[in-house]
Motif scaffolding. Structure first.
Motif, PDB file in Angstrom:
ATOM      1  N   SER A  56     -19.807  18.493 -10.756  1.00 17.56           N
ATOM      2  CA  SER A  56     -19.452  19.770 -11.352  1.00 17.56           C
ATOM      3  C   SER A  56     -20.660  20.292 -12.123  1.00 17.56           C
ATOM      4  O   SER A  56     -21.561  19.528 -12.461  1.00 17.56           O
ATOM      5  CB  SER A  56     -18.267  19.543 -12.305  1.00 17.56           C
ATOM      6  OG  SER A  56     -18.235  20.499 -13.337  1.00 17.56           O
TER       7      SER A  56
ATOM      8  N   HIS B  34     -20.616  20.729 -15.019  1.00 15.22           N
ATOM      9  CA  HIS B  34     -20.497  20.014 -16.289  1.00 15.22           C
ATOM     10  C   HIS B  34     -20.901  18.546 -16.169  1.00 15.22           C
ATOM     11  O   HIS B  34     -20.805  17.801 -17.145  1.00 15.22           O
ATOM     12  CB  HIS B  34     -19.064  20.101 -16.822  1.00 15.22           C
ATOM     13  CG  HIS B  34     -18.567  21.501 -17.003  1.00 15.22           C
ATOM     14  ND1 HIS B  34     -19.381  22.541 -17.427  1.00 15.22           N
ATOM     15  CD2 HIS B  34     -17.343  22.058 -16.808  1.00 15.22           C
ATOM     16  CE1 HIS B  34     -18.675  23.663 -17.491  1.00 15.22           C
ATOM     17  NE2 HIS B  34     -17.436  23.393 -17.110  1.00 15.22           N
TER      18      HIS B  34
ATOM     19  N   HIS C  86     -16.106  24.304 -11.427  1.00 13.57           N
ATOM     20  CA  HIS C  86     -15.544  23.082 -12.001  1.00 13.57           C
ATOM     21  C   HIS C  86     -14.119  22.858 -11.510  1.00 13.57           C
ATOM     22  O   HIS C  86     -13.725  21.724 -11.190  1.00 13.57           O
ATOM     23  CB  HIS C  86     -15.567  23.158 -13.528  1.00 13.57           C
ATOM     24  CG  HIS C  86     -15.019  21.926 -14.181  1.00 13.57           C
ATOM     25  ND1 HIS C  86     -15.672  20.710 -14.124  1.00 13.57           N
ATOM     26  CD2 HIS C  86     -13.860  21.715 -14.872  1.00 13.57           C
ATOM     27  CE1 HIS C  86     -14.947  19.798 -14.767  1.00 13.57           C
ATOM     28  NE2 HIS C  86     -13.854  20.388 -15.225  1.00 13.57           N
TER      29      HIS C  86
END
Length: 532
Positions: A213, A215, A375
């Motif tokens: 992702s 993130h 995400h």
């Protein structure tokens, strides 16, 4: 004699150095994942890899690829992100080589981002320039630094030079650059920008091909990996190969053949042939034919090379365990589509005459309104479900290369993620699951299509787990540790057997660096052997 699997630049380099070289390709078409195939009659697809940028500039010149027929079609503009939003008409983001026009596009979403964008580009260029020399040399041989004769240790010290050069080039910016390499790309982009469409568009390069992702820590390096290339001197540019990606493989094959290399298709290797002393002495084909050689270079994945083609009892147990533990998860389903008209977007509708517009030559980013969507798509796949709004990079190479499709028609490449290798509940991909995922917004114009899920990419192209890089490009699987610690310098535990594909340093993409570097290492060993 050197033996290779399959066609790749190292054959040309070994042949150029005077070794008699044979190339053995398993499939009917040369090039591994860089192939052109006519899946639908009259439509020629770059079936797996589909864009060129990362190929090292030295390979172009040293192998004279232009003389051997390679022609690259640069793109400008190069990135288009149409938005789905509650306004009429919806907005879009078009990025190109003209900085003033690019800033004007970004200013639709944020004046601040438009102002800072040139500074961001310069910052990334500085990091890429510093790391660039590391791509063209084997990683530092840490084992050799502490053993052998004084001469051998001094020789090993020379391998530190690219690393030291990179450190010096980074200079006082090193802490900031370290953060880029280790942090989630979302954190880095949040430091620079505020507009979500721009951040999501840039973030696609950090997660493309990766089960990660925006993130995910370390995703910044994958972005760097994708902006390290160049076309015609322009850093970070991507283009189409005239005739499809197979034309690149053919140019490399012609460069090798012109120097005397022998190239064979449909010659699947059964196993590496070892002598009584455990040294590689060639390969045995699946039809039983023995091909004897002094060197064997494998462009196959580390998993195929060491877990399938090499006798396990000849390999150290810890090395085998390391190869088994390589993260090969892939989020990618590649869909090749033949269409009878150009796709039209709400944010940029086609003209009445249906002729290509500037954005049609771009990498077209769909479902990239914000990083939260990327995400969310990743999260769904981690639970075994194909993304409901997948991240899609859509390319239409026939816009610049009309010979790929019949008149008025086009070939469309959709590089999509995230799709798990195994679906929820242990279900496998069947025709129904493939079609349910692949049904697209321009279904009416589809003449035919080819849907390649992660298991298909593994079965057809030998990509482990369907991973386009032969293994994730996370920091724990790069440089010193690619494919395993103490074996990052292309030499394997088997003498005269070398790894030279994407599973070796510096990693995946149509780059050629691993092949070129491995050829130099193998040649060095070969000459040392003969001096003895």
């Amino acid at each position: 004699m050197g033996t290779m699997m399959p066609c790749s630049p190292q054959a040309a380099y070994l042949q150029r150095a005077g070794l008699r070289t044979a190339v053995l390709e398993k499939r009917h078409v040369l090039g591994g994942a860089a192939v052109t195939e006519e899946i639908v009659p009259g439509f020629k697809f770059s079936r797996a890899s589909y864009l060129l940028s990362l190929l090292r500039p030295q390979i172009y010149t040293e192998l004279e690829l232009q003389r051997h027929g390679l022609r690259v079609l640069p793109r400008d503009p190069y990135s288009f992100t149409p938005l789905l939003e509650d306004r009429s008409p919806p907005r879009s983001l078009l990025l190109g080589n003209n900085m003033a026009q690019t800033q004007q596009q970004i200013a639709q979403f944020s004046q601040k981002d438009a102002q800072v964008y040139p500074e961001y580009e310069a910052f990334m260029e500085g990091l890429v320039s510093a790391l660039d020399p590391l791509l063209d040399a084997a990683p530092v041989d840490t084992a050799a630094l502490g053993q052998g004769s004084l001469l051998q240790r001094l020789s090993a010290l020379r391998s530190l030079r690219p690393l030291l050069r990179a450190g010096l080039a980074l200079g006082r910016q090193l802490p900031r650059y370290y953060e880029v390499l280790t942090a989630p790309i979302s954190k880095i982009l949040d430091q620079w920008f505020e507009s979500e469409p721009l951040k999501a568009t840039l973030a696609t390069d950090a997660v493309i091909g990766a089960m990660a992702s925006p993130h995910t820590p370390g995703s910044g390096y994958v972005l760097l990996h994708h902006v390290m290339g160049e076309l015609e001197g322009r850093r970070g540019a991507w283009g189409y190969v005239s005739g499809g990606m197979g034309a690149l493989s053919q140019a490399i094959a012609r460069a090798a053949a012109a120097r005397g290399a022998h190239i064979f298709a449909e010659k699947a290797v059964s196993h590496v042939l070892l002598g009584r002393d455990g040294q590689a002495q060639g390969v045995v084909l699946q039809d039983g034919t023995e091909v004897r050689s002094k060197l064997v270079l494998s462009n196959a994945s580390p998993q195929i090379t060491f877990l399938e083609l090499t006798p396990q009892e000849q390999l150290p147990k810890d090395f085998v365990q390391r190869i088994q533990q390589v993260d090969t998860r892939s989020p990618v389903t590649k869909i090749n589509v033949a269409v009878d008209r150009l796709p039209s977007f709400l944010a940029a509708p086609n003209d009445r005459d249906g002729q290509p517009l500037p954005h049609h030559q771009c990498s077209i980013h769909l479902n990239c309104e914000g990083t939260h969507l990327l995400h969310q798509a990743f999260t769904e796949a981690t639970h075994g479900h194909p993304s409901s709004r997948p991240m899609i990079e859509l390319c239409i190479p026939s816009v610049l290369d009309p010979g790929l499709a019949p008149q008025g028609c086009h070939v469309v490449s959709l590089f999509t993620q995230y799709t798990p290798s195994v679906l929820a509940g242990g279900q496998h991909w069947d025709e129904q699951a493939r079609n349910a995922y692949a049904d697209s917004g321009f279904k009416v114009s589809v003449v035919g299509r080819d849907i390649l899920t992660p298991p298909d990419l593994e079965r057809i192209f030998g990509l482990p787990g369907g991973n386009i890089f032969h293994g994730g490009m996370s920091l724990d699987q790069l440089y010193f540790a690619r494919p395993a610690p103490f074996y990052a310098g292309y030499r394997s535990p088997i003498r005269s057997l070398y790894l030279c594909g994407s599973g070796a340093h510096p990693g995946g993409g149509v780059m050629g660096a691993a092949g070129r570097n491995a050829a130099h290492v193998a040649l060095e060993d070969f000459r040392h052997l003969w001096r003895q």
